[in-house]
Scaffold this active site. Sequence first.
Site, short mmCIF file in Angstrom:
data_model
loop_
_atom_site.label_atom_id
_atom_site.label_comp_id
_atom_site.label_asym_id
_atom_site.label_seq_id
_atom_site.Cartn_x
_atom_site.Cartn_y
_atom_site.Cartn_z
CD GLU A 191 24.64 58.31 82.23
OE1 GLU A 191 23.59 58.11 82.86
OE2 GLU A 191 25.12 59.42 82.01
CB SER A 200 16.87 57.09 79.19
OG SER A 200 15.61 57.57 78.77
CD GLN A 256 12.81 56.93 72.14
OE1 GLN A 256 12.23 57.06 73.20
NE2 GLN A 256 14.01 56.38 72.06
CG ASN A 257 16.26 62.10 68.72
OD1 ASN A 257 15.92 61.86 69.88
ND2 ASN A 257 17.47 61.85 68.25
CG ASP A 317 16.80 66.20 66.39
OD1 ASP A 317 16.69 65.45 65.40
OD2 ASP A 317 17.50 65.92 67.39
CG HIS A 328 8.26 60.59 70.55
ND1 HIS A 328 9.25 60.41 71.47
CD2 HIS A 328 7.42 59.53 70.71
CE1 HIS A 328 9.04 59.29 72.16
NE2 HIS A 328 7.94 58.74 71.70
P1 NAD Z 1 16.57 60.71 77.32
O1 NAD Z 1 16.97 62.12 77.58
O2 NAD Z 1 15.65 60.06 78.25
O3 NAD Z 1 17.87 59.79 77.28
C1 NAD Z 1 19.00 60.15 76.54
C2 NAD Z 1 20.01 59.01 76.65
O4 NAD Z 1 21.10 59.30 75.80
C3 NAD Z 1 20.58 58.79 78.06
O5 NAD Z 1 20.41 57.43 78.39
C4 NAD Z 1 22.05 59.13 77.91
O6 NAD Z 1 22.88 58.30 78.70
C5 NAD Z 1 22.28 58.89 76.44
N1 NAD Z 1 23.38 59.64 75.82
C6 NAD Z 1 23.86 60.86 76.17
N2 NAD Z 1 24.86 61.24 75.35
C7 NAD Z 1 25.03 60.21 74.46
C8 NAD Z 1 25.90 59.99 73.36
N3 NAD Z 1 26.81 60.90 73.00
N4 NAD Z 1 25.78 58.84 72.67
C9 NAD Z 1 24.87 57.89 73.03
N5 NAD Z 1 24.01 58.06 74.06
C10 NAD Z 1 24.10 59.20 74.77
O7 NAD Z 1 16.05 60.69 75.84
P2 NAD Z 1 15.09 59.64 75.12
O8 NAD Z 1 15.36 58.27 75.61
O9 NAD Z 1 15.20 59.94 73.67
O10 NAD Z 1 13.62 60.03 75.58
C11 NAD Z 1 13.25 61.35 75.84
C12 NAD Z 1 12.09 61.92 75.08
O11 NAD Z 1 12.39 63.28 74.88
C13 NAD Z 1 11.86 61.40 73.71
O12 NAD Z 1 10.50 61.20 73.63
C14 NAD Z 1 12.22 62.50 72.72
O13 NAD Z 1 11.16 62.68 71.81
C15 NAD Z 1 12.32 63.72 73.55
N6 NAD Z 1 13.54 64.52 73.27
C16 NAD Z 1 13.96 64.74 71.99
C17 NAD Z 1 15.12 65.48 71.73
C18 NAD Z 1 15.58 65.69 70.30
O14 NAD Z 1 14.79 65.55 69.36
N7 NAD Z 1 16.86 66.01 70.07
C19 NAD Z 1 15.85 66.02 72.80
C20 NAD Z 1 15.37 65.79 74.11
C21 NAD Z 1 14.23 65.03 74.32
#
Ligand code: NAD
Length: 249
Positions: free
Chosen positions: A219, A193, A104-105, A107, A122
């Site tokens: 979590e 999440s 879903q990332n 990046d 995404h």
């Molecule tokens: P989210 O922010 O909803 O959830 C992130 C999850 O990661 C949380 O449940 C948290 O507990 C967990 N987490 C935190 N640190 C961790 C670690 N070190 N190891 C394992 N788990 C850890 O993100 P999501 O579920 O990916 O959904 C959010 C949406 O936002 C997606 O659609 C995504 O495309 C987008 N998004 C992308 C990025 C990116 O590309 N880096 C960053 C933020 C949001």
Amino acid sequence: MSVDLAPLVPYLSDLRAGRPLAVLTGAGVSAESGLPTFRGAGGLWEGQRAEDLATPDAFARDPVRVWRFYEWRREKVRAARPNEAHLALARLEEVLPRMTVITQNVDGLHQAAGSRRPIELHGNILRDRCSGCGTVTPAAPAPFETLPPRCSLCAALLRPDVVWFGEILPAAPWHEAEATAEGSAVFLVVGTSSVVAPASSLGLLAARSGAHLFEVNPEATPLAPLAEGVFRTSASEVMTAFAKALGAR
Ligand code: NAD
Ligand code: ZN
């Protein structure tokens, strides 16, 4: 660093022998590269929730504001490097005959780590897409001089080539992800999440299709009760131990 991989041990030899592994990743996998998750601390930008900026409505109302948010995120992504979780997943591809990363990332850090062909559900934040003619182009290495940027072909507004809340996922990667989930023997859900649909449904789909489902997340999530095993620690710890257990270098 010692993670008890016991719940996964019964499946290691099957995976080595070519039974399919799928790994769905979310923002948590990139958290250790310094990229904020949406729902954790640091998910705010100028006091606004990311979920209120990453929408078609927000863009229609105030494209400059949405672009400033994305330029801020792009700067972070450009400066970020893959962490041990991305690297372990890339190494696993070298030893597992059938392994697919679904992310879903946006990046690009899986590719930067060496994963050959992650399924990007995404989109990718380092691409622009024209809101008029649909042309997709790699983002320039530096921020735009004037916001909002416009298409050089049709002059319509450019937007980042990502899926916003309320938008439909691109069909090809989505169908590929569904087929991958249905066909997987083991399905790992790492650092998400599991509340953002429809990606959140892939773990359920995999489990219903007979996959052994595992979650890696410090979590609890709504998916956890369906999982055969949960690892309540960081993605880097678990993925490093998992890669090692499978003999990845
Ligand atoms: P989210 O922010 O909803 O959830 C992130 C999850 O990661 C949380 O449940 C948290 O507990 C967990 N987490 C935190 N640190 C961790 C670690 N070190 N190891 C394992 N788990 C850890 O993100 P999501 O579920 O990916 O959904 C959010 C949406 O936002 C997606 O659609 C995504 O495309 C987008 N998004 C992308 C990025 C990116 O590309 N880096 C960053 C933020 C949001
Ligand atoms: Zn155009």
